[in-house]
Write a protein that holds these residues in place. Sequence first.
Motif, PDB file in Angstrom:
ATOM      1  N   UNK A 129       0.754  -1.074  -0.082  1.00  0.00           N
ATOM      2  CA  UNK A 129      -0.058   0.096  -0.061  1.00  0.00           C
ATOM      3  C   UNK A 129       1.046   1.285  -0.114  1.00  0.00           C
ATOM      4  N   UNK A 130       0.245   2.507  -0.158  1.00  0.00           N
ATOM      5  CA  UNK A 130       0.927   3.638  -0.068  1.00  0.00           C
ATOM      6  C   UNK A 130       1.058   4.024   1.367  1.00  0.00           C
ATOM      7  N   UNK A 131       1.811   5.109   1.565  1.00  0.00           N
ATOM      8  CA  UNK A 131       2.304   5.534   2.903  1.00  0.00           C
ATOM      9  C   UNK A 131       0.901   6.310   3.527  1.00  0.00           C
ATOM     10  N   UNK A 132       0.430   5.501   4.493  1.00  0.00           N
ATOM     11  CA  UNK A 132      -0.805   6.126   5.173  1.00  0.00           C
ATOM     12  C   UNK A 132      -0.662   6.743   6.425  1.00  0.00           C
ATOM     13  N   UNK A 133       0.450   6.399   7.087  1.00  0.00           N
ATOM     14  CA  UNK A 133       0.691   6.924   8.402  1.00  0.00           C
ATOM     15  C   UNK A 133       1.247   8.301   8.242  1.00  0.00           C
ATOM     16  N   UNK A 134       1.062   9.183   9.394  1.00  0.00           N
ATOM     17  CA  UNK A 134       1.650  10.579   9.252  1.00  0.00           C
ATOM     18  C   UNK A 134       3.010  10.375   9.501  1.00  0.00           C
ATOM     19  N   UNK A 135       3.436   9.476  10.285  1.00  0.00           N
ATOM     20  CA  UNK A 135       5.091   9.441  10.718  1.00  0.00           C
ATOM     21  C   UNK A 135       5.420   8.828   9.293  1.00  0.00           C
ATOM     22  N   UNK A 136       5.858   9.738   8.326  1.00  0.00           N
ATOM     23  CA  UNK A 136       6.425   9.045   7.239  1.00  0.00           C
ATOM     24  C   UNK A 136       8.012   8.660   7.424  1.00  0.00           C
ATOM     25  N   UNK A 137       8.309   7.561   7.104  1.00  0.00           N
ATOM     26  CA  UNK A 137       9.643   6.968   7.379  1.00  0.00           C
ATOM     27  C   UNK A 137       9.592   6.244   8.849  1.00  0.00           C
ATOM     28  N   UNK A 138       8.596   5.988   9.377  1.00  0.00           N
ATOM     29  CA  UNK A 138       8.585   5.257  10.697  1.00  0.00           C
ATOM     30  C   UNK A 138       9.325   3.831  10.685  1.00  0.00           C
ATOM     31  N   UNK A 139       9.206   3.166   9.604  1.00  0.00           N
ATOM     32  CA  UNK A 139       9.830   2.138   9.130  1.00  0.00           C
ATOM     33  C   UNK A 139       9.980   2.205   7.331  1.00  0.00           C
ATOM     34  N   UNK A 140      11.006   1.524   6.931  1.00  0.00           N
ATOM     35  CA  UNK A 140      11.413   1.571   5.230  1.00  0.00           C
ATOM     36  C   UNK A 140      10.283   0.669   4.813  1.00  0.00           C
ATOM     37  N   UNK A 141       9.554   1.195   3.658  1.00  0.00           N
ATOM     38  CA  UNK A 141       8.764  -0.071   2.961  1.00  0.00           C
ATOM     39  C   UNK A 141       9.554  -1.156   2.586  1.00  0.00           C
ATOM     40  N   UNK A 142       8.936  -2.278   2.879  1.00  0.00           N
ATOM     41  CA  UNK A 142       9.665  -3.602   2.327  1.00  0.00           C
ATOM     42  C   UNK A 142       9.545  -3.740   0.877  1.00  0.00           C
ATOM     43  N   UNK A 143      10.613  -4.304   0.283  1.00  0.00           N
ATOM     44  CA  UNK A 143      10.593  -4.538  -1.208  1.00  0.00           C
ATOM     45  C   UNK A 143       9.535  -5.866  -1.671  1.00  0.00           C
ATOM     46  N   UNK A 144       9.489  -6.593  -0.869  1.00  0.00           N
ATOM     47  CA  UNK A 144       8.705  -7.947  -0.986  1.00  0.00           C
ATOM     48  C   UNK A 144       7.246  -7.330  -1.136  1.00  0.00           C
ATOM     49  N   UNK A 145       6.555  -8.442  -1.711  1.00  0.00           N
ATOM     50  CA  UNK A 145       5.215  -8.579  -1.796  1.00  0.00           C
ATOM     51  C   UNK A 145       4.213  -8.355  -0.615  1.00  0.00           C
ATOM     52  N   UNK A 146       2.943  -7.591  -0.728  1.00  0.00           N
ATOM     53  CA  UNK A 146       2.501  -7.456   0.317  1.00  0.00           C
ATOM     54  C   UNK A 146       1.526  -8.565   1.037  1.00  0.00           C
ATOM     55  N   UNK A 147       0.848  -9.405   0.145  1.00  0.00           N
ATOM     56  CA  UNK A 147       0.271 -10.422   0.608  1.00  0.00           C
ATOM     57  C   UNK A 147       0.798 -11.699   0.923  1.00  0.00           C
TER      58      UNK A 147
END
Length: 327
Positions: free
Chosen positions: A151-169
């Motif tokens: 998903x896109x970045x939904x949290x207001x704390x941008x960069x809280x954790x890096x977005x993983x490069x693997x699939x989501x489901x």
Amino acid sequence: MMIPVDEGRETTGRSVGHDAHVVRCRASTARGRARRLWSPLLVAVTAWGVLIVSGLAIRASTQAEALDDALARWTVAVSPAWSVGPARALDVLLGPRAMAVLLILLAAAVGLMATGDRRTRILAGLRTAAAGAGAWGLEALAKRIVDRPRPGVLASDVGAVPLPGSASYPSGHTACAAILATLLALAVLRRGDCDADASGDARRERGAAAAVVMLGALLTVATAWSRVRLGVHHPSDVLASLLLLPPLAAGLLGVLAGGVLAGGVLAGSGAGRIPAESARVAAPLGRRDDRRDDRGAQERRSGDAPEHPHPHPRGDRDEHVPRLGGP
């Protein structure tokens, strides 16, 4: 005309009956072992199949994507600002790198909790490790097959954790928590039943087992919430891991318990061995037959034995022997 009855016929009949009983015990144990193997295998295959099919269906549905986005935004909106810290901690604690270490620790704990000799304890730990690794590997394979974008970045704390490069489901962190909690719960419940049988204090032992199960469930749900809170998973990703990874892990554990790592199922190896339970059931029959034969031999030697092993009233003595040639 009376047909003489062989004195050894009764002993021979008992021997044949004893052999037939052993054969029935072997067949019954083989059928029970097959049921113990195929039933959990069916559970595991069904859970993994539903995991993949539902993931492909969710990815192809625009309505499901819209519902996921709305639920994710609501989760972020209702979560307090301080919840980012615990969510980050769970991200590190149940990540892919920590899964191997946690699985080894769980296998060691299960081996220590298991009842029996050293071989039984080792097999219990190996079964737990193999079931956890198998469920984890099938979850990773499902990720590759479904290949759902993050998903896109939904949290207001941008960069809280890096977005993983693997699939989501499905959610890997939630799957890790669900696998560990399921295997630990099964081990604790089995140990609680054994202790309750030994001590008779069933309420206390089952209460402790229920507490461990509840803690594992709470940790799994908290992990699922943290993945959505950090904006790295859709709600359907974590829901699939919550619902389908426990039966997958339990099914694999059942397959291993009824198959190659089935410690204590057989009394030995080889096709000619008798299962331990069957041997315990059949042995008393053989001992009773031996004692009865010994008493009959002593009576015949002392001259006190009757003319027939089972005397009948006069006129009915040869009633059980079929006559030849008419009345």
